[in-house]
Write a protein that holds these residues in place. Structure first.
Motif, PDB file in Angstrom:
ATOM      1  N   GLU A 115      44.801  40.562  32.248  1.00  0.00           N
ATOM      2  CA  GLU A 115      43.454  40.682  32.818  1.00  0.00           C
ATOM      3  C   GLU A 115      42.841  39.265  33.127  1.00  0.00           C
ATOM      4  OE1 GLU A 115      41.307  42.876  29.852  1.00  0.00           O
ATOM      5  OE2 GLU A 115      42.047  44.829  30.482  1.00  0.00           O
ATOM      6  N   VAL A 116      43.211  38.287  32.201  1.00  0.00           N
ATOM      7  CA  VAL A 116      42.784  36.949  32.416  1.00  0.00           C
ATOM      8  C   VAL A 116      43.394  36.331  33.625  1.00  0.00           C
ATOM      9  CG1 VAL A 116      42.895  34.486  31.448  1.00  0.00           C
ATOM     10  CG2 VAL A 116      42.213  36.204  30.123  1.00  0.00           C
ATOM     11  N   CYS A 117      44.418  36.556  33.688  1.00  0.00           N
ATOM     12  CA  CYS A 117      45.401  35.871  34.985  1.00  0.00           C
ATOM     13  C   CYS A 117      44.754  36.712  36.473  1.00  0.00           C
ATOM     14  CB  CYS A 117      46.834  36.311  34.990  1.00  0.00           C
ATOM     15  SG  CYS A 117      47.871  35.437  33.581  1.00  0.00           S
ATOM     16  N   HIS A 118      44.506  37.919  36.361  1.00  0.00           N
ATOM     17  CA  HIS A 118      43.887  38.546  37.312  1.00  0.00           C
ATOM     18  C   HIS A 118      42.841  37.972  37.723  1.00  0.00           C
ATOM     19  CE1 HIS A 118      43.028  41.827  40.334  1.00  0.00           C
ATOM     20  NE2 HIS A 118      41.867  41.821  39.726  1.00  0.00           N
ATOM     21  N   THR A 119      41.620  37.834  36.746  1.00  0.00           N
ATOM     22  CA  THR A 119      40.524  37.027  37.052  1.00  0.00           C
ATOM     23  C   THR A 119      40.441  35.567  37.477  1.00  0.00           C
ATOM     24  OG1 THR A 119      39.387  38.383  35.136  1.00  0.00           O
ATOM     25  CG2 THR A 119      38.144  36.366  35.825  1.00  0.00           C
ATOM     26  N   SER A 120      41.627  34.936  37.115  1.00  0.00           N
ATOM     27  CA  SER A 120      41.779  33.469  37.499  1.00  0.00           C
ATOM     28  C   SER A 120      42.256  33.771  38.986  1.00  0.00           C
ATOM     29  CB  SER A 120      42.786  32.905  36.912  1.00  0.00           C
ATOM     30  OG  SER A 120      43.589  31.672  37.420  1.00  0.00           O
ATOM     31  N   GLU A 121      42.980  34.630  39.415  1.00  0.00           N
ATOM     32  CA  GLU A 121      43.369  34.761  40.828  1.00  0.00           C
ATOM     33  C   GLU A 121      42.141  35.082  41.760  1.00  0.00           C
ATOM     34  OE1 GLU A 121      45.626  38.302  43.231  1.00  0.00           O
ATOM     35  OE2 GLU A 121      46.672  37.541  41.493  1.00  0.00           O
ATOM     36  N   ALA A 122      41.348  35.638  41.274  1.00  0.00           N
ATOM     37  CA  ALA A 122      40.144  36.248  41.914  1.00  0.00           C
ATOM     38  C   ALA A 122      39.181  34.848  41.955  1.00  0.00           C
ATOM     39  CB  ALA A 122      39.295  37.214  41.133  1.00  0.00           C
ATOM     40  N   THR A 123      39.140  34.033  41.120  1.00  0.00           N
ATOM     41  CA  THR A 123      38.435  32.659  41.109  1.00  0.00           C
ATOM     42  C   THR A 123      39.202  31.836  42.290  1.00  0.00           C
ATOM     43  OG1 THR A 123      37.784  33.080  38.794  1.00  0.00           O
ATOM     44  CG2 THR A 123      37.631  30.733  39.469  1.00  0.00           C
ATOM     45  N   LEU A 124      40.491  31.811  41.895  1.00  0.00           N
ATOM     46  CA  LEU A 124      41.122  30.854  43.184  1.00  0.00           C
ATOM     47  C   LEU A 124      40.996  31.445  44.517  1.00  0.00           C
ATOM     48  CD1 LEU A 124      43.222  28.461  43.270  1.00  0.00           C
ATOM     49  CD2 LEU A 124      45.139  30.346  43.087  1.00  0.00           C
ATOM     50  N   MET A 125      40.733  32.676  44.650  1.00  0.00           N
ATOM     51  CA  MET A 125      40.672  33.392  45.910  1.00  0.00           C
ATOM     52  C   MET A 125      39.251  32.808  46.565  1.00  0.00           C
ATOM     53  SD  MET A 125      40.774  37.158  46.848  1.00  0.00           S
ATOM     54  CE  MET A 125      39.360  37.749  45.782  1.00  0.00           C
ATOM     55  N   GLU A 126      38.415  32.445  45.688  1.00  0.00           N
ATOM     56  CA  GLU A 126      36.981  32.341  45.957  1.00  0.00           C
ATOM     57  C   GLU A 126      36.929  30.718  46.318  1.00  0.00           C
ATOM     58  OE1 GLU A 126      34.374  32.888  42.650  1.00  0.00           O
ATOM     59  OE2 GLU A 126      34.557  35.110  43.036  1.00  0.00           O
ATOM     60  N   VAL A 127      37.915  30.112  45.571  1.00  0.00           N
ATOM     61  CA  VAL A 127      37.827  28.450  45.761  1.00  0.00           C
ATOM     62  C   VAL A 127      38.544  28.251  47.317  1.00  0.00           C
ATOM     63  CG1 VAL A 127      39.138  26.322  44.898  1.00  0.00           C
ATOM     64  CG2 VAL A 127      37.972  27.747  43.309  1.00  0.00           C
ATOM     65  N   LEU A 128      39.526  28.875  47.440  1.00  0.00           N
ATOM     66  CA  LEU A 128      40.308  28.843  48.731  1.00  0.00           C
ATOM     67  C   LEU A 128      39.355  29.245  49.851  1.00  0.00           C
ATOM     68  CD1 LEU A 128      43.746  30.185  47.890  1.00  0.00           C
ATOM     69  CD2 LEU A 128      43.105  27.961  48.067  1.00  0.00           C
ATOM     70  N   ALA A 129      38.503  30.041  49.551  1.00  0.00           N
ATOM     71  CA  ALA A 129      37.484  30.473  50.591  1.00  0.00           C
ATOM     72  C   ALA A 129      36.375  29.290  50.817  1.00  0.00           C
ATOM     73  CB  ALA A 129      36.779  31.808  50.234  1.00  0.00           C
TER      74      ALA A 129
END
Length: 220
Positions: A115-129
């Motif tokens: 779950e933490v890895c999934h949340t981190s992926e979502a955060t990274l997605m926002e950073v790339l945007a």
């Protein structure tokens, strides 16, 4: 975070099975009812520690120099977060090793890690945007000469991740996650050629040719 540290310390020293939620509460200096106010299970207590490491990685990508390309920013972030002494001591990396090993043997703790890895992926997605939006903005000196608003830049300014950015975040996140997990199952020191940073850099470099900026080509 004190509860998370207390839980991690007990998991490392006693083992997961031998540690009760009441033991964590006692080590953290709180009542059991206070513990259950924040966490439903003892495994969930270490989620803030897992999340802190993942958040450092995403923030390092965000803070990478603006002129860096996506792969360069990802490698920059690896060098600033996965090397002992860069926010996490060598001793703390040993805790990380044990906690990730435990996540591989306990379904409950594995769920927390996932779950933490999934949340981190979502955060990274926002950073790339955000990085894409910043790089696509029209320079101030060109504003007066613009004949019409740039629809692409306007969309990017909303910082909404595109399918490309979602896929890129998933690939980058997996490259780093697999590196850390691969290191954790060994006895290699956290620094050096078999450390998490070097493994992560190797994984990212293995993706040479990956369309980080444009995304995978669409099928005809």
């Amino acid at each position: 975070m004190e509860i998370a540290r207390a839980a991690a310390g007990l998991f490392v020293s006693r083992g997961l099975k031998a540690t009760r939620a009441e033991d964590i509460a006692q080590a953290a200096g709180i009542a059991p009812r206070t513990f259950y106010r924040y966490f439903a299970t003892k495994e969930e207590a270490v989620a803030p520690l897992y999340a802190a490491g993942a958040q450092r990685w995403a923030e390092a990508v965000r803070e990478a120099p603006a002129e860096l390309t996506v792969p360069e920013a990802l490698e920059h972030a690896v060098r600033h977060t996965l090397v002992p002494g860069r926010g996490v001591s060598a001793a703390s990396w040993e805790w990380v090793r044990t906690l990730i090993r435990l996540a591989g043997t306990s379904p409950a703790l594995g769920k927390v890690w996932a779950e933490v890895c999934h949340t981190s992926e979502a955060t990274l997605m926002e950073v790339l945007a955000e990085r894409t939006a910043a790089s696509s903005r029209t320079p101030a000196s060109d504003v007066t000469s613009a004949a019409a608003p740039d629809v692409t830049s306007a969309a990017a300014s909303d910082n909404v991740a595109s399918p490309c950015q979602r896929f890129t975040a998933a690939v980058a996140g997996a490259a780093v996650r697999v590196a850390v997990e691969s290191w954790a199952v060994t006895d290699s020191p956290p620094a050096g050629r078999q450390g998490p940073a070097e493994l992560a850099l190797r994984n990212l470099r293995a993706l040479h040719g990956f369309a980080w900026e444009e995304g995978p080509a669409e099928e005809a």
